[in-house]
Design a protein around this motif. Structure first.
Motif, mmCIF file in Angstrom:
data_model
loop_
_atom_site.group_PDB
_atom_site.id
_atom_site.type_symbol
_atom_site.label_atom_id
_atom_site.label_comp_id
_atom_site.label_asym_id
_atom_site.label_seq_id
_atom_site.Cartn_x
_atom_site.Cartn_y
_atom_site.Cartn_z
ATOM 1 N N ALA A 26 0.818 -1.213 0.000
ATOM 2 C CA ALA A 26 0.000 0.000 0.000
ATOM 3 C C ALA A 26 0.848 1.258 0.000
ATOM 4 O O ALA A 26 0.318 2.352 -0.138
ATOM 5 N N HIS A 27 2.165 1.115 0.148
ATOM 6 C CA HIS A 27 3.069 2.253 0.196
ATOM 7 C C HIS A 27 4.071 2.163 -0.950
ATOM 8 O O HIS A 27 4.080 1.192 -1.703
ATOM 9 N N TYR A 28 4.931 3.181 -1.065
ATOM 10 C CA TYR A 28 5.767 3.240 -2.262
ATOM 11 C C TYR A 28 6.978 4.126 -2.039
ATOM 12 O O TYR A 28 7.045 4.920 -1.096
ATOM 13 N N THR A 29 7.958 3.955 -2.921
ATOM 14 C CA THR A 29 9.108 4.845 -2.982
ATOM 15 C C THR A 29 9.295 5.259 -4.438
ATOM 16 O O THR A 29 8.701 4.685 -5.358
ATOM 17 N N PHE A 30 10.165 6.255 -4.655
ATOM 18 C CA PHE A 30 10.420 6.789 -5.992
ATOM 19 C C PHE A 30 11.921 6.668 -6.294
ATOM 20 O O PHE A 30 12.670 7.626 -6.168
ATOM 21 N N PRO A 31 12.386 5.487 -6.678
ATOM 22 C CA PRO A 31 13.830 5.237 -6.765
ATOM 23 C C PRO A 31 14.487 5.645 -8.077
ATOM 24 O O PRO A 31 15.706 5.555 -8.202
ATOM 25 N N MET B 187 19.047 6.975 -2.008
ATOM 26 C CA MET B 187 18.235 5.916 -1.419
ATOM 27 C C MET B 187 17.573 6.400 -0.148
ATOM 28 O O MET B 187 18.227 6.921 0.753
ATOM 29 N N THR B 188 16.275 6.223 -0.072
ATOM 30 C CA THR B 188 15.532 6.677 1.096
ATOM 31 C C THR B 188 15.534 5.620 2.199
ATOM 32 O O THR B 188 15.739 4.433 1.948
ATOM 33 N N LYS B 189 15.297 6.083 3.422
ATOM 34 C CA LYS B 189 15.308 5.187 4.573
ATOM 35 C C LYS B 189 14.219 4.121 4.496
ATOM 36 O O LYS B 189 14.313 3.082 5.162
ATOM 37 N N ASN B 190 13.178 4.395 3.706
ATOM 38 C CA ASN B 190 12.070 3.441 3.588
ATOM 39 C C ASN B 190 12.186 2.587 2.332
ATOM 40 O O ASN B 190 11.179 2.077 1.828
ATOM 41 N N ALA B 191 13.409 2.421 1.815
ATOM 42 C CA ALA B 191 13.589 1.638 0.594
ATOM 43 C C ALA B 191 13.030 0.222 0.736
ATOM 44 O O ALA B 191 12.560 -0.364 -0.248
ATOM 45 N N GLN B 192 13.055 -0.321 1.944
ATOM 46 C CA GLN B 192 12.505 -1.658 2.180
ATOM 47 C C GLN B 192 11.071 -1.605 2.710
ATOM 48 O O GLN B 192 10.196 -2.297 2.205
ATOM 49 N N SER B 193 10.835 -0.769 3.703
ATOM 50 C CA SER B 193 9.510 -0.747 4.343
ATOM 51 C C SER B 193 8.464 -0.033 3.499
ATOM 52 O O SER B 193 7.273 -0.323 3.603
ATOM 53 N N LYS B 194 8.895 0.956 2.704
ATOM 54 C CA LYS B 194 8.019 1.795 1.877
ATOM 55 C C LYS B 194 7.146 2.740 2.702
ATOM 56 O O LYS B 194 6.321 3.461 2.154
ATOM 57 N N LYS C 41 -0.980 12.184 10.768
ATOM 58 C CA LYS C 41 -1.277 10.990 9.976
ATOM 59 C C LYS C 41 -1.208 11.231 8.469
ATOM 60 O O LYS C 41 -1.463 10.311 7.697
ATOM 61 N N ALA C 42 -0.882 12.453 8.051
ATOM 62 C CA ALA C 42 -0.511 12.623 6.642
ATOM 63 C C ALA C 42 0.802 11.877 6.419
ATOM 64 O O ALA C 42 1.659 11.827 7.299
ATOM 65 N N GLN C 43 0.954 11.279 5.261
ATOM 66 C CA GLN C 43 2.148 10.490 4.955
ATOM 67 C C GLN C 43 2.876 11.128 3.771
ATOM 68 O O GLN C 43 2.283 11.345 2.718
ATOM 69 N N PHE C 44 4.160 11.415 3.958
ATOM 70 C CA PHE C 44 4.967 12.051 2.924
ATOM 71 C C PHE C 44 5.866 11.007 2.264
ATOM 72 O O PHE C 44 6.699 10.392 2.921
ATOM 73 N N TYR C 45 5.689 10.823 0.964
ATOM 74 C CA TYR C 45 6.535 9.926 0.177
ATOM 75 C C TYR C 45 7.489 10.800 -0.628
ATOM 76 O O TYR C 45 7.052 11.604 -1.456
ATOM 77 N N ILE C 46 8.787 10.659 -0.369
ATOM 78 C CA ILE C 46 9.785 11.658 -0.755
ATOM 79 C C ILE C 46 10.963 11.001 -1.468
ATOM 80 O O ILE C 46 11.315 9.856 -1.182
#
Length: 230
Positions: free
Chosen positions: A16-21, A39-46, A171-176
């Motif tokens: 349900a989550h994502y990264t922009f690699p 590489m973002t810190k959420n590369a695995q968890s998203k 609870k807003a989620q920032f995908y960066i």
């Protein structure tokens, strides 16, 4: 059994989550993931950033990338997403010029140097729900590097702000993601307003703390500075 359930729930959450690699410039993606994009810190968890005032709001990275992309002023850009961008909310792009004496592969992006070059606004769909350009796609929306931006090395930052739970505090989620780029051209504009990240956002900004289910599309206010009009 509990361990298996935990693993399955984590897998569902990751989808349900994502990264922009991977940055795409004029239709050409960077060679592979995390080549010019840090590489973002959420590369695995998203998992997205939930604090609008934390240091992670800048680039959500703990390391730089190895290369710098050449991007002519006026180029069309977007990012490839690891999963479908299924959460409602705006996509915004920022640039920060690397100061003299530093380089895009080393600069951490600190200081009042960021300016916004693009944002998106919602519309109401047939089900009376707010939707944004790029929602449910596998790439972020296209933006243009301003033709009048001065040449030099920059950090390019993209964020997609997921607002599906934003009526609750934090609870807003920032995908960066942030990419290291060299802008070429003969632009002589004076970008602004310039802001710091963190610093440009507050937790209670109306574009961050918002109830999408009681709002009209033209009432939404994207967080951060106005878009630079070059």
């Amino acid at each position: 059994m509990k361990s298996l359930i935990s693993i399955l729930l984590a897998a569902v959450a990751a989808r349900a989550h994502y990264t922009f690699p991977r940055l795409v410039v004029n239709g050409q993606p960077e060679e592979k993931d995390w080549t010019v994009t840090r590489m973002t810190k959420n590369a695995q968890s998203k998992q997205g950033v939930e604090s609008a005032t934390s240091g992670d709001i800048r680039c959500y990275s703990s390391q730089t990338a190895g290369s710098v992309a050449t991007v002519p002023a006026g180029s069309t850009i977007h990012y490839i997403s690891t999963q479908q961008i299924n959460h409602p909310g705006p996509t915004q792009y920022y640039l920060a010029k690397v100061p003299a004496g530093s380089s895009a592969t080393k600069f951490d992006g600190s200081g009042a140097i960021w300016f916004k070059i693009f944002t998106t606004m919602p519309k109401m769909d047939k089900n009376r729900q707010l939707t944004w350009p790029g929602q449910n796609e596998y790439t972020t929306v296209n933006a243009t590097i301003p033709p009048n931006v001065p040449s030099g090395e920059y950090l390019l930052r993209v964020e997609q702000i997921a607002l599906h739970m934003a009526s609750q505090p934090n609870k807003a989620q920032f995908y960066i993601a942030c990419s290291q780029i060299q802008i070429t051209g003969s632009g002589n504009g004076s970008p602004g307003p310039l802001v710091s990240l963190p610093g440009a956002y507050k937790t209670n900004d109306p574009g961050i703390s918002v109830n999408l289910y009681t709002m009209q599309p033209d009432a939404y206010q994207p967080p951060g500075p106005s878009v630079w009009k070059s």
